[in-house]
Design a protein around this motif. Structure first.
Motif, mmCIF file in Angstrom:
data_model
loop_
_atom_site.group_PDB
_atom_site.id
_atom_site.type_symbol
_atom_site.label_atom_id
_atom_site.label_comp_id
_atom_site.label_asym_id
_atom_site.label_seq_id
_atom_site.Cartn_x
_atom_site.Cartn_y
_atom_site.Cartn_z
ATOM 1 N N ASP A 136 1.093 27.466 10.931
ATOM 2 C CA ASP A 136 -0.054 28.039 10.230
ATOM 3 C C ASP A 136 -1.007 26.942 9.786
ATOM 4 O OD1 ASP A 136 1.023 30.600 10.488
ATOM 5 O OD2 ASP A 136 2.177 30.395 8.626
ATOM 6 N N TYR A 137 -2.319 27.221 9.898
ATOM 7 C CA TYR A 137 -3.362 26.274 9.493
ATOM 8 C C TYR A 137 -4.363 26.998 8.603
ATOM 9 C CZ TYR A 137 -1.417 23.365 13.192
ATOM 10 O OH TYR A 137 -0.573 22.632 13.969
ATOM 11 N N THR A 138 -5.041 26.222 7.761
ATOM 12 C CA THR A 138 -5.930 26.819 6.758
ATOM 13 C C THR A 138 -7.366 26.310 6.837
ATOM 14 O OG1 THR A 138 -5.284 25.134 5.130
ATOM 15 C CG2 THR A 138 -4.025 27.196 5.147
ATOM 16 N N MET A 139 -7.689 25.451 7.799
ATOM 17 C CA MET A 139 -9.050 24.944 7.931
ATOM 18 C C MET A 139 -9.480 24.975 9.390
ATOM 19 S SD MET A 139 -9.562 21.748 5.326
ATOM 20 C CE MET A 139 -8.429 20.733 6.237
ATOM 21 N N GLY A 140 -10.758 25.293 9.602
ATOM 22 C CA GLY A 140 -11.303 25.217 10.938
ATOM 23 C C GLY A 140 -11.473 23.772 11.365
ATOM 24 N N ILE A 147 -14.052 8.243 18.941
ATOM 25 C CA ILE A 147 -14.685 7.427 17.902
ATOM 26 C C ILE A 147 -14.462 8.003 16.510
ATOM 27 C CG2 ILE A 147 -16.470 6.736 19.541
ATOM 28 C CD1 ILE A 147 -18.423 8.446 17.828
ATOM 29 N N TYR A 148 -13.989 9.241 16.422
ATOM 30 C CA TYR A 148 -13.844 9.895 15.128
ATOM 31 C C TYR A 148 -12.480 9.601 14.522
ATOM 32 C CZ TYR A 148 -18.137 12.328 16.149
ATOM 33 O OH TYR A 148 -19.439 12.597 16.424
ATOM 34 N N PRO A 149 -12.398 9.640 13.207
ATOM 35 C CA PRO A 149 -11.122 9.362 12.530
ATOM 36 C C PRO A 149 -10.127 10.492 12.758
ATOM 37 C CG PRO A 149 -12.766 10.097 10.934
ATOM 38 C CD PRO A 149 -13.492 9.905 12.232
ATOM 39 N N PRO A 150 -8.841 10.224 12.639
ATOM 40 C CA PRO A 150 -7.807 11.257 12.844
ATOM 41 C C PRO A 150 -7.670 12.167 11.639
ATOM 42 C CG PRO A 150 -6.772 9.168 12.308
ATOM 43 C CD PRO A 150 -8.244 8.885 12.415
ATOM 44 N N TRP A 151 -8.689 12.977 11.398
ATOM 45 C CA TRP A 151 -8.673 13.910 10.274
ATOM 46 C C TRP A 151 -8.229 15.287 10.759
ATOM 47 C CZ3 TRP A 151 -13.992 12.725 7.505
ATOM 48 C CH2 TRP A 151 -13.941 11.422 6.980
ATOM 49 N N SER A 152 -7.825 16.115 9.809
ATOM 50 C CA SER A 152 -7.331 17.445 10.158
ATOM 51 C C SER A 152 -8.446 18.367 10.635
ATOM 52 C CB SER A 152 -6.631 18.069 8.951
ATOM 53 O OG SER A 152 -7.502 18.152 7.837
ATOM 54 N N THR A 153 -9.711 18.013 10.401
ATOM 55 C CA THR A 153 -10.839 18.833 10.844
ATOM 56 C C THR A 153 -11.372 18.397 12.205
ATOM 57 O OG1 THR A 153 -12.270 17.421 9.498
ATOM 58 C CG2 THR A 153 -11.602 19.535 8.554
ATOM 59 N N ARG A 259 -8.404 15.199 0.438
ATOM 60 C CA ARG A 259 -7.187 14.592 0.975
ATOM 61 C C ARG A 259 -6.640 15.401 2.146
ATOM 62 N NH1 ARG A 259 -4.076 13.247 -4.772
ATOM 63 N NH2 ARG A 259 -5.394 11.463 -5.368
ATOM 64 N N HIS A 260 -6.771 16.703 2.035
ATOM 65 C CA HIS A 260 -6.274 17.579 3.103
ATOM 66 C C HIS A 260 -7.054 17.345 4.393
ATOM 67 C CE1 HIS A 260 -3.983 20.841 4.694
ATOM 68 N NE2 HIS A 260 -5.038 21.614 4.909
ATOM 69 N N ILE A 261 -8.360 17.133 4.269
ATOM 70 C CA ILE A 261 -9.197 16.870 5.440
ATOM 71 C C ILE A 261 -8.779 15.578 6.127
ATOM 72 C CG2 ILE A 261 -11.537 16.247 6.173
ATOM 73 C CD1 ILE A 261 -12.581 18.196 4.085
ATOM 74 N N ARG A 262 -8.451 14.558 5.345
ATOM 75 C CA ARG A 262 -8.120 13.238 5.892
ATOM 76 C C ARG A 262 -6.643 13.074 6.250
ATOM 77 N NH1 ARG A 262 -11.791 8.777 4.356
ATOM 78 N NH2 ARG A 262 -13.749 9.682 3.650
ATOM 79 N N TYR A 263 -5.850 14.114 6.113
ATOM 80 C CA TYR A 263 -4.420 14.008 6.358
ATOM 81 C C TYR A 263 -4.150 13.910 7.857
ATOM 82 C CZ TYR A 263 0.568 15.051 6.136
ATOM 83 O OH TYR A 263 1.934 15.000 6.254
#
Length: 288
Positions: A136-140, A147-153, A259-263
Protein backbone atom coordinates in the motif's frame (compact mmCIF):
# COMPACT_ATOMS: atom_id res chain seq x y z
CA UNK A 1 -5.96 26.87 -33.74
CA UNK A 2 -9.60 26.69 -34.78
CA UNK A 3 -11.49 29.81 -35.81
CA UNK A 4 -13.95 29.69 -32.85
CA UNK A 5 -11.03 29.48 -30.40
CA UNK A 6 -9.23 32.37 -32.12
CA UNK A 7 -12.37 34.51 -31.91
CA UNK A 8 -12.86 33.55 -28.27
CA UNK A 9 -9.37 34.83 -27.47
CA UNK A 10 -9.89 37.97 -29.56
CA UNK A 11 -13.18 38.89 -27.89
CA UNK A 12 -11.80 38.27 -24.40
CA UNK A 13 -8.73 40.43 -25.06
CA UNK A 14 -10.78 43.23 -26.61
CA UNK A 15 -13.07 43.24 -23.58
CA UNK A 16 -10.14 43.30 -21.14
CA UNK A 17 -7.83 45.90 -22.70
CA UNK A 18 -9.20 49.07 -24.42
CA UNK A 19 -6.01 49.18 -26.49
CA UNK A 20 -7.50 46.52 -28.78
CA UNK A 21 -10.80 48.36 -29.34
CA UNK A 22 -11.31 49.98 -32.75
CA UNK A 23 -11.20 53.78 -32.32
CA UNK A 24 -11.23 56.96 -34.39
CA UNK A 25 -8.50 59.55 -34.15
CA UNK A 26 -9.00 63.30 -33.84
CA UNK A 27 -9.58 63.56 -37.57
CA UNK A 28 -12.31 60.93 -37.43
CA UNK A 29 -10.24 58.29 -39.21
CA UNK A 30 -10.65 54.72 -38.06
CA UNK A 31 -7.59 53.16 -36.47
CA UNK A 32 -6.50 49.56 -36.33
CA UNK A 33 -9.00 46.88 -35.41
CA UNK A 34 -8.56 44.29 -32.68
CA UNK A 35 -8.43 41.64 -35.39
CA UNK A 36 -5.34 43.27 -36.92
CA UNK A 37 -3.56 43.64 -33.60
CA UNK A 38 -4.36 40.13 -32.42
CA UNK A 39 -3.42 38.66 -35.79
CA UNK A 40 -0.01 40.34 -35.83
CA UNK A 41 0.69 39.13 -32.29
CA UNK A 42 -0.36 35.60 -33.20
CA UNK A 43 1.83 35.58 -36.31
CA UNK A 44 4.86 36.78 -34.37
CA UNK A 45 4.32 34.03 -31.79
CA UNK A 46 3.50 31.26 -34.24
CA UNK A 47 6.14 31.98 -36.89
CA UNK A 48 8.81 33.74 -34.82
CA UNK A 49 9.06 36.55 -37.39
CA UNK A 50 10.28 40.05 -36.71
CA UNK A 51 7.85 42.91 -36.17
CA UNK A 52 8.64 44.51 -39.53
CA UNK A 53 7.95 41.24 -41.40
CA UNK A 54 4.20 41.37 -40.89
CA UNK A 55 3.47 44.95 -41.95
CA UNK A 56 2.61 44.05 -45.54
CA UNK A 57 0.22 41.25 -44.55
CA UNK A 58 -1.57 42.96 -41.65
CA UNK A 59 -1.01 46.60 -42.70
CA UNK A 60 0.46 47.58 -39.36
CA UNK A 61 3.65 49.41 -38.40
CA UNK A 62 6.66 47.90 -36.63
CA UNK A 63 6.27 49.81 -33.37
CA UNK A 64 2.55 49.00 -33.23
CA UNK A 65 3.31 45.33 -33.87
CA UNK A 66 5.69 45.23 -30.93
CA UNK A 67 3.22 47.04 -28.68
CA UNK A 68 0.43 44.69 -29.79
CA UNK A 69 2.53 41.63 -28.95
CA UNK A 70 3.49 42.97 -25.52
CA UNK A 71 -0.10 43.78 -24.62
CA UNK A 72 -1.44 40.56 -26.16
CA UNK A 73 0.71 38.15 -24.13
CA UNK A 74 0.14 40.18 -20.96
CA UNK A 75 -3.63 40.11 -21.38
CA UNK A 76 -3.67 36.38 -22.24
CA UNK A 77 -1.91 35.68 -18.94
CA UNK A 78 -4.22 38.01 -17.00
CA UNK A 79 -7.46 36.71 -18.53
CA UNK A 80 -6.76 32.98 -18.94
CA UNK A 81 -3.90 32.36 -16.50
CA UNK A 82 -6.11 31.62 -13.51
CA UNK A 83 -7.93 28.92 -15.46
CA UNK A 84 -5.13 27.30 -17.45
CA UNK A 85 -2.16 27.78 -15.08
CA UNK A 86 -4.00 26.87 -11.89
CA UNK A 87 -3.06 24.07 -9.52
CA UNK A 88 -4.67 20.72 -10.37
CA UNK A 89 -8.08 20.00 -8.87
CA UNK A 90 -9.84 16.73 -8.08
CA UNK A 91 -10.95 16.23 -11.70
CA UNK A 92 -7.41 16.84 -13.00
CA UNK A 93 -5.87 14.42 -10.52
CA UNK A 94 -8.51 11.80 -11.33
CA UNK A 95 -7.77 12.17 -15.04
CA UNK A 96 -4.01 11.87 -14.48
CA UNK A 97 -4.45 8.80 -12.30
CA UNK A 98 -6.72 7.18 -14.88
CA UNK A 99 -4.17 7.85 -17.63
CA UNK A 100 -1.35 6.47 -15.50
CA UNK A 101 -3.37 3.37 -14.61
CA UNK A 102 -4.11 2.76 -18.30
CA UNK A 103 -0.36 2.86 -19.04
CA UNK A 104 0.50 0.43 -16.26
CA UNK A 105 1.54 2.91 -13.57
CA UNK A 106 -1.06 3.08 -10.77
CA UNK A 107 -0.70 6.24 -8.69
CA UNK A 108 1.32 8.08 -11.38
CA UNK A 109 0.63 11.80 -11.70
CA UNK A 110 2.76 12.36 -14.78
CA UNK A 111 6.39 12.70 -15.81
CA UNK A 112 8.92 15.39 -15.00
CA UNK A 113 11.99 16.76 -16.76
CA UNK A 114 15.03 18.69 -15.56
CA UNK A 115 14.22 21.85 -17.49
CA UNK A 116 10.84 22.06 -15.80
CA UNK A 117 12.04 21.52 -12.21
CA UNK A 118 14.28 23.13 -9.60
CA UNK A 119 15.57 21.52 -6.43
CA UNK A 120 13.72 23.94 -4.17
CA UNK A 121 10.47 23.47 -6.10
CA UNK A 122 9.63 19.88 -5.29
CA UNK A 123 6.42 18.63 -6.96
CA UNK A 124 3.36 18.64 -4.76
CA UNK A 125 2.98 15.37 -2.88
CA UNK A 126 -0.68 14.59 -3.48
CA UNK A 127 -2.19 12.13 -1.05
CA UNK A 128 -3.22 9.16 -3.18
CA UNK A 129 -4.01 5.75 -1.70
CA UNK A 130 -3.33 2.80 -3.99
CA UNK A 131 -1.87 -0.71 -3.91
CA UNK A 132 0.79 -2.31 -6.13
CA UNK A 133 2.05 -5.87 -5.88
CA UNK A 134 0.48 -6.28 -2.45
CA UNK A 135 2.00 -3.10 -0.95
CA UNK A 136 0.00 0.00 0.00
CA UNK A 137 1.15 3.54 -0.85
CA UNK A 138 -0.19 6.93 0.21
CA UNK A 139 1.40 9.43 -2.20
CA UNK A 140 1.32 9.90 -5.93
CA UNK A 141 4.58 9.90 -7.88
CA UNK A 142 6.21 11.28 -11.03
CA UNK A 143 8.35 9.42 -13.55
CA UNK A 144 11.87 10.84 -13.69
CA UNK A 145 15.35 10.15 -15.03
CA UNK A 146 18.58 9.49 -13.14
CA UNK A 147 19.37 13.11 -12.27
CA UNK A 148 16.62 13.20 -9.64
CA UNK A 149 17.09 12.18 -6.01
CA UNK A 150 15.75 8.81 -4.80
CA UNK A 151 12.62 10.23 -3.20
CA UNK A 152 9.33 8.42 -2.71
CA UNK A 153 7.60 10.83 -5.13
CA UNK A 154 9.95 9.90 -8.01
CA UNK A 155 10.12 6.64 -9.94
CA UNK A 156 13.32 6.52 -11.95
CA UNK A 157 14.36 4.19 -14.73
CA UNK A 158 16.82 1.32 -14.27
CA UNK A 159 20.26 2.02 -15.67
CA UNK A 160 21.80 -0.91 -17.58
CA UNK A 161 18.97 -3.40 -16.94
CA UNK A 162 20.05 -7.03 -17.21
CA UNK A 163 17.00 -9.27 -16.73
CA UNK A 164 13.97 -9.12 -19.01
CA UNK A 165 11.56 -7.68 -16.45
CA UNK A 166 13.97 -4.81 -15.70
CA UNK A 167 14.44 -4.16 -19.42
CA UNK A 168 10.68 -4.10 -19.91
CA UNK A 169 10.23 -1.67 -16.99
CA UNK A 170 12.97 0.65 -18.28
CA UNK A 171 11.50 0.72 -21.79
CA UNK A 172 7.96 1.34 -20.51
CA UNK A 173 9.05 4.00 -18.01
CA UNK A 174 11.18 5.86 -20.54
CA UNK A 175 8.40 5.72 -23.13
CA UNK A 176 5.91 7.24 -20.70
CA UNK A 177 8.45 9.80 -19.52
CA UNK A 178 8.86 11.14 -23.04
CA UNK A 179 5.52 12.92 -22.58
CA UNK A 180 7.27 16.01 -21.22
CA UNK A 181 9.74 16.18 -24.08
CA UNK A 182 7.00 15.58 -26.64
CA UNK A 183 4.84 18.26 -25.03
CA UNK A 184 7.65 20.80 -25.20
CA UNK A 185 8.40 19.76 -28.77
CA UNK A 186 4.75 20.35 -29.70
CA UNK A 187 4.92 23.74 -27.98
CA UNK A 188 7.99 24.68 -30.02
CA UNK A 189 6.39 23.46 -33.24
CA UNK A 190 3.19 25.38 -32.51
CA UNK A 191 4.90 28.64 -31.44
CA UNK A 192 8.18 29.17 -33.29
CA UNK A 193 9.06 32.13 -31.09
CA UNK A 194 9.97 29.61 -28.36
CA UNK A 195 12.82 28.30 -30.57
CA UNK A 196 14.99 31.38 -30.40
CA UNK A 197 13.53 34.73 -31.42
CA UNK A 198 12.14 35.13 -27.88
CA UNK A 199 15.68 35.65 -26.57
CA UNK A 200 15.68 39.20 -27.92
CA UNK A 201 13.08 40.29 -25.36
CA UNK A 202 13.73 41.30 -21.76
CA UNK A 203 13.01 38.89 -18.89
CA UNK A 204 9.51 40.16 -17.94
CA UNK A 205 8.49 39.96 -21.59
CA UNK A 206 10.01 36.48 -21.92
CA UNK A 207 7.98 35.33 -18.95
CA UNK A 208 4.75 36.64 -20.48
CA UNK A 209 5.58 35.11 -23.88
CA UNK A 210 6.23 31.66 -22.41
CA UNK A 211 3.14 31.76 -20.19
CA UNK A 212 0.94 32.95 -23.05
CA UNK A 213 2.22 30.21 -25.37
CA UNK A 214 1.64 27.55 -22.71
CA UNK A 215 -1.86 28.87 -22.00
CA UNK A 216 -2.84 28.90 -25.67
CA UNK A 217 -1.33 25.44 -26.12
CA UNK A 218 -3.56 24.17 -23.31
CA UNK A 219 -6.53 25.92 -24.90
CA UNK A 220 -5.84 24.24 -28.26
CA UNK A 221 -5.44 20.83 -26.61
CA UNK A 222 -8.71 21.35 -24.75
CA UNK A 223 -10.44 22.46 -27.95
CA UNK A 224 -9.17 19.44 -29.93
CA UNK A 225 -9.30 16.83 -27.15
CA UNK A 226 -12.47 15.15 -28.41
CA UNK A 227 -10.91 14.76 -31.85
CA UNK A 228 -7.48 13.32 -31.04
CA UNK A 229 -7.78 11.64 -27.61
CA UNK A 230 -9.58 8.32 -27.09
CA UNK A 231 -12.79 8.44 -25.12
CA UNK A 232 -11.64 7.56 -21.58
CA UNK A 233 -13.92 7.68 -18.58
CA UNK A 234 -11.81 9.79 -16.21
CA UNK A 235 -14.49 9.72 -13.54
CA UNK A 236 -14.00 6.00 -12.99
CA UNK A 237 -10.85 5.06 -11.06
CA UNK A 238 -9.89 1.74 -9.57
CA UNK A 239 -11.51 1.20 -6.19
CA UNK A 240 -8.12 0.84 -4.50
CA UNK A 241 -7.14 4.39 -5.48
CA UNK A 242 -8.48 7.39 -3.57
CA UNK A 243 -7.48 11.03 -3.75
CA UNK A 244 -7.37 13.54 -0.92
CA UNK A 245 -6.66 17.27 -1.20
CA UNK A 246 -6.65 18.02 2.50
CA UNK A 247 -3.93 20.51 3.35
CA UNK A 248 -1.53 19.84 6.20
CA UNK A 249 -1.71 22.52 8.87
CA UNK A 250 0.31 21.26 11.84
CA UNK A 251 4.07 21.86 11.59
CA UNK A 252 4.78 18.35 12.86
CA UNK A 253 2.74 16.91 10.00
CA UNK A 254 4.56 19.09 7.48
CA UNK A 255 7.90 17.81 8.76
CA UNK A 256 6.63 14.23 8.70
CA UNK A 257 5.43 14.59 5.10
CA UNK A 258 8.75 16.15 4.11
CA UNK A 259 10.62 13.18 5.55
CA UNK A 260 8.18 10.80 3.92
CA UNK A 261 8.86 12.35 0.51
CA UNK A 262 12.63 11.94 0.93
CA UNK A 263 12.46 8.39 2.28
CA UNK A 264 14.59 6.21 0.02
CA UNK A 265 13.08 2.95 1.20
CA UNK A 266 9.71 3.77 -0.34
CA UNK A 267 11.44 4.86 -3.54
CA UNK A 268 13.18 1.48 -3.92
CA UNK A 269 10.12 -0.55 -2.91
CA UNK A 270 7.84 1.35 -5.29
CA UNK A 271 10.23 0.82 -8.20
CA UNK A 272 10.49 -2.90 -7.41
CA UNK A 273 6.72 -3.26 -7.18
CA UNK A 274 6.22 -1.45 -10.48
CA UNK A 275 8.77 -3.73 -12.16
CA UNK A 276 6.76 -6.76 -11.05
CA UNK A 277 3.42 -5.11 -11.86
CA UNK A 278 4.42 -4.19 -15.42
CA UNK A 279 5.94 -7.62 -15.98
CA UNK A 280 2.69 -9.30 -14.91
CA UNK A 281 0.71 -7.00 -17.22
CA UNK A 282 3.05 -7.88 -20.09
CA UNK A 283 2.54 -11.59 -19.41
CA UNK A 284 -1.22 -11.14 -19.24
CA UNK A 285 -1.25 -9.36 -22.62
CA UNK A 286 0.89 -12.05 -24.24
CA UNK A 287 -1.39 -14.81 -22.92
CA UNK A 288 -4.58 -12.99 -23.91
Amino acid sequence: MSRPLFLRIQFAIEAHDPYFILKRNAAGTLGLSSLQKVTVAMRMLAYGVAADAVDDYVRIGESTSIESLKRFVRVVVEVFGEEYLRSPNNDDISRLLAQGEARGFPGMLGSIDCMHWKWKNCPIAWKVNYSINGHDYTMGYYLADDIYPPWSTFVKTISCPRVNKDKHFAATQESARKDVERAFGVLQARFAIVHGPSRFWDLPMLRDIMKACIIMHYMIVEDERDVYIPDLNYDVIEENITVSHERTIELSQIIQNHRHIRYRGIHSQLQTDLVEHLWKLQGARMNA
